[in-house]
Design an enzyme around this catalytic site. Structure first.
Site, PDB file in Angstrom:
ATOM      1  N   CYS A  93       0.811  -1.216   0.000  1.00  0.00           N
ATOM      2  CA  CYS A  93       0.000   0.000   0.000  1.00  0.00           C
ATOM      3  C   CYS A  93       0.852   1.277   0.000  1.00  0.00           C
ATOM      4  CB  CYS A  93      -0.980  -0.030   1.168  1.00  0.00           C
ATOM      5  SG  CYS A  93      -2.386   1.088   0.988  1.00  0.00           S
ATOM      6  N   ARG A 127     -12.694   5.550  -1.630  1.00  0.00           N
ATOM      7  CA  ARG A 127     -11.760   4.504  -1.244  1.00  0.00           C
ATOM      8  C   ARG A 127     -12.157   3.185  -1.892  1.00  0.00           C
ATOM      9  NH1 ARG A 127      -8.371   6.391   2.504  1.00  0.00           N
ATOM     10  NH2 ARG A 127      -7.409   4.345   2.709  1.00  0.00           N
ATOM     11  N   HIS A 190      -3.488  -5.984   2.099  1.00  0.00           N
ATOM     12  CA  HIS A 190      -3.178  -6.048   3.527  1.00  0.00           C
ATOM     13  C   HIS A 190      -3.604  -7.429   4.037  1.00  0.00           C
ATOM     14  CE1 HIS A 190      -2.465  -1.686   3.883  1.00  0.00           C
ATOM     15  NE2 HIS A 190      -3.545  -1.498   3.137  1.00  0.00           N
TER      16      HIS A 190
END
Length: 238
Positions: A93, A127, A190
């Site tokens: 990220c 997002r 993640h």
């Protein structure tokens, strides 16, 4: 057997959604095999070890990335030299974004990256969030969780790490997820991604040993539990 040196970059600032777990997974998979390993945390102002075999960096809140921005940029020449020398890197990220050429914020501010990866990221108000799986040629299916507002575009000198079918990956448009250049891998997954993607964990270890001239095969590990975790995550709604 060579002692592998794992460098954990900015463990305090860049550790969102369990990214430190990637360091723990690699260390434990080496220890289970009786192979020596050293983990070295590197924070703002600390030197990067010259004997780094694998460098790992996670994601962080925007404020955290601001805290480390100048320090990260100051390491640009060394990071580029390490990448050219074949040091294995896994960037998640925010670290993935900073390894690129630049991040252009939603307001139009240009934040310089270090140019290890041929990628550019543009911020946006929406997002991209949810469980995601990615099919890769290097390590099969990777499973993780994406949560980012930056949209990343690959340049001609970066290949996609893989293709995403259910998630929105790099930018929600072209089906790509992550980027790879030689032994440098970037991804938005993640989770931590290595906990549910054991083949990728071992691929990183093999790359590090190959670079060191060590050709011994890694002993197999019973990965039934992480494979089950991956299966469950893939079946969960986004």
């Amino acid at each position: 057997m060579k002692t592998l040196t794992l460098v954990h970059l900015y463990p305090r600032e860049m550790n969102i959604y369990g990214d430190t777990g990637n360091v723990l997974v690699l260390r434990r998979r080496l220890q289970w095999r009786g192979l020596p390993v050293t983990v070295t945390p590197v924070s703002v102002g600390d030197p990067l070890p010259h004997d780094t075999d694998i460098l790992l960096g996670g994601g962080g809140q925007d404020a955290a990335q601001g805290e480390i921005g100048a320090d990260f940029a100051g390491r640009g020449a060394q990071l580029r030299a390490m990448a050219d020398d074949g040091v294995v890197m896994l960037a998640i990220c925010g670290t993935f974004q900073m390894l690129g050429h630049e991040f252009v914020t939603h307001e139009g501010r240009h934040l310089a990256g270090v140019g290890v990866l041929d990628v550019v990221t543009h911020g946006q108000p929406e997002r991209l969030i949810g469980n995601n799986w990615v099919d890769t040629p290097q390590a099969g299916r990777l499973v993780g969780y994406e949560n980012h507002s930056g949209l990343t575009t690959l340049g001609p000198d970066a290949a996609a790490l893989g293709r995403t079918q259910t998630g929105r990956g790099n930018n929600g448009k072209d089906g790509t997820e992550g980027a790879v250049r030689d032994n440098v891998l970037g991804t938005y997954l993640h989770g931590p991604v290595l906990a549910k993607s054991p083949r990728l964990a071992d691929d990183l270890l093999r790359r590090a040993y190959d670079r060191a001239g060590v050709t011994s095969e890694l002993e197999p590990i019973d990965d039934a539990l992480p494979e089950l975790a991956a299966k469950v995550a893939v079946g969960r709604p986004r």
